[in-house]
Design a protein around this motif. Structure first.
Motif, PDB file in Angstrom:
ATOM      1  N   THR A   5       0.821  -1.218   0.000  1.00  0.00           N
ATOM      2  CA  THR A   5       0.000   0.000   0.000  1.00  0.00           C
ATOM      3  C   THR A   5       0.848   1.258   0.000  1.00  0.00           C
ATOM      4  O   THR A   5       0.316   2.364  -0.135  1.00  0.00           O
ATOM      5  CB  THR A   5      -0.922   0.050   1.240  1.00  0.00           C
ATOM      6  N   GLN A   6       2.162   1.090   0.140  1.00  0.00           N
ATOM      7  CA  GLN A   6       3.062   2.234   0.236  1.00  0.00           C
ATOM      8  C   GLN A   6       3.798   2.473  -1.077  1.00  0.00           C
ATOM      9  O   GLN A   6       4.207   1.529  -1.750  1.00  0.00           O
ATOM     10  CB  GLN A   6       4.102   1.998   1.342  1.00  0.00           C
ATOM     11  N   GLN A   7       3.965   3.722  -1.424  1.00  0.00           N
ATOM     12  CA  GLN A   7       4.844   4.094  -2.529  1.00  0.00           C
ATOM     13  C   GLN A   7       6.189   4.445  -1.907  1.00  0.00           C
ATOM     14  O   GLN A   7       6.327   5.491  -1.270  1.00  0.00           O
ATOM     15  CB  GLN A   7       4.274   5.277  -3.309  1.00  0.00           C
ATOM     16  N   LEU A   8       7.146   3.566  -2.054  1.00  0.00           N
ATOM     17  CA  LEU A   8       8.441   3.775  -1.416  1.00  0.00           C
ATOM     18  C   LEU A   8       9.161   4.936  -2.078  1.00  0.00           C
ATOM     19  O   LEU A   8       9.319   4.978  -3.300  1.00  0.00           O
ATOM     20  CB  LEU A   8       9.278   2.503  -1.511  1.00  0.00           C
ATOM     21  N   THR A   9       9.596   5.913  -1.282  1.00  0.00           N
ATOM     22  CA  THR A   9      10.241   7.119  -1.787  1.00  0.00           C
ATOM     23  C   THR A   9      11.425   7.479  -0.909  1.00  0.00           C
ATOM     24  O   THR A   9      11.671   6.859   0.130  1.00  0.00           O
ATOM     25  CB  THR A   9       9.268   8.316  -1.784  1.00  0.00           C
ATOM     26  N   GLN A  10      12.130   8.495  -1.332  1.00  0.00           N
ATOM     27  CA  GLN A  10      13.240   9.006  -0.530  1.00  0.00           C
ATOM     28  C   GLN A  10      12.751   9.471   0.840  1.00  0.00           C
ATOM     29  O   GLN A  10      13.470   9.351   1.836  1.00  0.00           O
ATOM     30  CB  GLN A  10      13.909  10.160  -1.270  1.00  0.00           C
ATOM     31  N   ALA A  11      11.517   9.954   0.891  1.00  0.00           N
ATOM     32  CA  ALA A  11      10.991  10.492   2.146  1.00  0.00           C
ATOM     33  C   ALA A  11      10.699   9.408   3.182  1.00  0.00           C
ATOM     34  O   ALA A  11      10.959   9.603   4.381  1.00  0.00           O
ATOM     35  CB  ALA A  11       9.722  11.305   1.869  1.00  0.00           C
ATOM     36  N   ASN A  12      10.150   8.259   2.741  1.00  0.00           N
ATOM     37  CA  ASN A  12       9.758   7.253   3.732  1.00  0.00           C
ATOM     38  C   ASN A  12      10.719   6.074   3.843  1.00  0.00           C
ATOM     39  O   ASN A  12      10.542   5.218   4.709  1.00  0.00           O
ATOM     40  CB  ASN A  12       8.336   6.749   3.471  1.00  0.00           C
ATOM     41  N   LEU A  13      11.740   5.998   2.992  1.00  0.00           N
ATOM     42  CA  LEU A  13      12.702   4.900   3.102  1.00  0.00           C
ATOM     43  C   LEU A  13      13.389   4.853   4.463  1.00  0.00           C
ATOM     44  O   LEU A  13      13.641   3.759   4.974  1.00  0.00           O
ATOM     45  CB  LEU A  13      13.748   4.982   1.983  1.00  0.00           C
ATOM     46  N   PRO A  14      13.707   6.008   5.103  1.00  0.00           N
ATOM     47  CA  PRO A  14      14.383   5.928   6.405  1.00  0.00           C
ATOM     48  C   PRO A  14      13.633   5.116   7.457  1.00  0.00           C
ATOM     49  O   PRO A  14      14.264   4.496   8.325  1.00  0.00           O
ATOM     50  CB  PRO A  14      14.500   7.397   6.824  1.00  0.00           C
TER      51      PRO A  14
END
Length: 418
Positions: free
Chosen positions: A113-122
Motif C-alpha cells: 500500500t506504500q509508494q516507497l520514496t526518498q521520504a519514507n525509506l528511512p
C-alpha cells in the motif's frame, strides 16, 4: 579472514561502496540485465486483464510468504498460508508457523500500500519489522540470551553473520541514515526513466545486500530485506502488479544466495582492513545474481501462463481430476474469466451451453472453491487461484510434497464449501 578483521567494522564509512561506480564496465552489463528484467516483467503484466492480475497477485503473495520463510528454515504449508490470507488476524498463539504466516502476509500487504520514496525509506524497514513482529507471542520474540526483542527497534547487541561481525549496534542509526540517503536518492532518480531507472534497479539489489549486511534487527532481517527489495523494485517501475516472486527464485537458489551475500560482506582486496571498504566486485556479482533470478522468475511465470498449455491443464483438471465433483463445463467459465477479466453471473448459461439452473449450480461451486471470486453476492465474477488446485494448474509453483492434496481432502473441501 583474521579475527582482527572480523572486528574492524566500527565506523559508518566502512559500509562503502553503496553503489557500483559509473566508471566500472560491469555496470553496463548490469544495466543490460536490468533492462531485460523490465522487459520480462512488462511482458508478464501485459498477459493479464487487471482483474485477472488481481487474483494472481494474491496467489503470488502466498508464494512470497512460503519461500521467504523457507529461506529462514520455516516450511509453512501453502494450504495454511491460504487460510491465513482469508483471515488476516490469524495470529495463533499455539501455532508458531501459522503466526509467522500471518505476520508475513500482514507486513507484506502493508508494504504494497506504500509508494516507497526518498521520504519514507528511512523508516520503511523498521515499520516492516514492527508490523511483522508486533502480534507474535512473546516466546517468538525471545532471543537466545533470554532478552525480548522489541518490534521495529534496532538491535542492542553485536551479532556475527556470514563468518564476520556485523556493524556495531551503536552505529546502526547513522548507518541506516546513510543507507536511506543513498538508496532514497536512487529511488528518486528512477522516476527520470532511461539509464537512471536502470541504474536504480541495479541499486535496489545492492541495497538488499547492504541492508542484510547492516543487520539492523536482532531477528527477521532477511524477511524484512526481501519485502523491502520488492518494494524498491516496484518503486523503480518493475513488477508493479507483483505477478512474480523474487523470494521464490532466491529460495530455489538458496545456497548461491547465501554464498554471494557472504562474499559481498568481505573487505575489498588490496585494502588494509582498517580502511573498511567492502568489496565492490562481489557486490556487483550479487547484483548480477539477483537480476538474473528476477528475469528467470518473470519468464517462468509467463511460460506457466502460456494460454495453450495452461488451457489444456485447466480442461484436464475439470474433465479428469475433478470430474466426480465439478462439471467439465467449469473449464469454460474459468478460462473466460481468466482471459476476459470478469463476466456477469447471468452469462454462465451462454458460456457453458447448459440450462440456467445447471449453469448456476456450476457457478456456485466454482465460487465456493475459489476458482471464481466476486466482491458482492450478486456482482460480476473474476478468476481466482485456489491453492488446492495449483499442483495441477501451476505445477511448478510450489514443491509437490508441500501442496499435494488427496481425493479425500478434495471431497471434504468440496463438501464444506457446498
Amino acid at each position: 579472514m583474521a579475527e582482527k578483521n572480523l572486528e574492524s567494522y566500527d565506523h559508518p564509512s566502512q559500509i562503502e561502496p553503496f553503489l557500483i561506480e559509473e566508471s566500472r564496465p560491469v555496470l553496463i552489463d548490469l544495466m543490460g540485465l536490468a533492462h531485460e528484467l523490465c522487459l520480462e516483467s512488462a511482458r508478464l503484466d501485459a498477459k493479464f486483464h487487471k482483474h485477472t492480475a488481481q487474483g494472481l497477485e494474491a496467489l503470488v503473495a502466498g508464494v512470497n510468504c512460503y519461500y521467504s520463510n523457507l529461506i529462514e528454515g520455516y516450511r509453512i504449508l501453502p494450504i495454511d498460508i491460504d487460510k491465513t490470507m482469508q483471515d488476516t488476524a490469524r495470529f495463533d498463539a499455539d501455532n508458531d508457523y501459522q503466526s509467522l504466516a500471518s505476520a508475513h502476509i500482514f507486513a507484506d500487504r502493508w508494504a504494497k500500500t506504500q509508494q516507497l520514496t526518498q521520504a519514507n525509506l528511512p523508516i520503511f524497514p523498521q515499520e516492516i519489522h514492527r508490523l511483522f513482529y508486533q502480534h507474535l507471542p512473546v516466546r517468538m520474540l525471545t532471543l537466545k540470551d533470554g532478552s525480548v526483542m522489541t518490534p521495529g527497534a534496532f538491535r542492542q547487541r553485536e551479532v556475527c553473520m556470514g563468518g564476520g561481525l556485523s556493524p556495531k549496534s551503536e552505529y546502526l542509526p547513522i548507518l541506516m541514515s546513510r543507507y536511506a540517503e543513498v538508496y532514497g536518492w536512487r529511488l528518486e532518480c528512477a522516476g527520470k526513466g532511461g539509464i537512471f531507472r536502470l541504474t536504480s534497479i541495479v541499486a535496489a539489489f545492492a541495497a538488499h545486500h547492504r541492508l542484510v549486511w547492516i543487520h539492523p534487527f536482532a531477528d527477521g532481517n532477511g524477511r524484512v530485506a526481501r519485502i523491502t527489495l520488492d518494494a524498491m523494485l516496484r518503486a523503480c517501475g518493475v513488477s508493479g502488479t507483483a505477478l512474480w516472486s523474487m523470494s521464490r527464485g532466491l529460495a530455489k537458489r538458496a545456497d548461491s544466495y547465501r554464498s554471494l551475500l557472504v562474499q559481498a560482506d568481505q573487505p575489498r582486496p588490496g585494502h588494509l582492513h582498517d580502511s573498511g571498504r567492502l568489496t565492490e566486485r562481489a557486490l556487483a556479482e550479487f547484483c548480477r545474481f539477483g537480476l538474473q533470478v528476477g528475469i528467470d522468475q518473470a519468464r517462468l511465470m509467463a511460460n506457466m501462463f502460456d494460454l495453450s498449455s495452461f488451457g489444456e491443464r485447466v480442461h484436464n483438471y475439470f474433465r479428469h481430476v475433478r470430474k466426480s465433483m465439478l462439471r467439465p463445463e467449469s473449464a469454460y467459465l474459468y478460462m473466460y474469466a481468466l482471459t476476459m477479466g470478469e463476466f456477469e453471473r447471468g452469462e454462465a448459461a451462454r458460456l457453458t451451453g447448459l440450462g440456467e439452473r445447471t449453469a448456476r449450480t456450476i457457478l456456485s461451486k466454482l465460487l465456493a472453491e475459489g476458482f471464481l471470486v466476486s466482491e458482492t453476492p450478486k456482482g460480476k465474477v473474476r478468476v481466482g487461484f485456489p491453492v488446492h488446485a495449483m499442483p495441477f494448474l501451476l505445477p511448478d509453483l510450489y514443491p509437490h510434497g508441500d501442496i499435494d492434496i488427496t481425493e479425500q481432502a478434495l471431497r471434504a473441501l468440496h463438501t464444506s464449501n457446498s
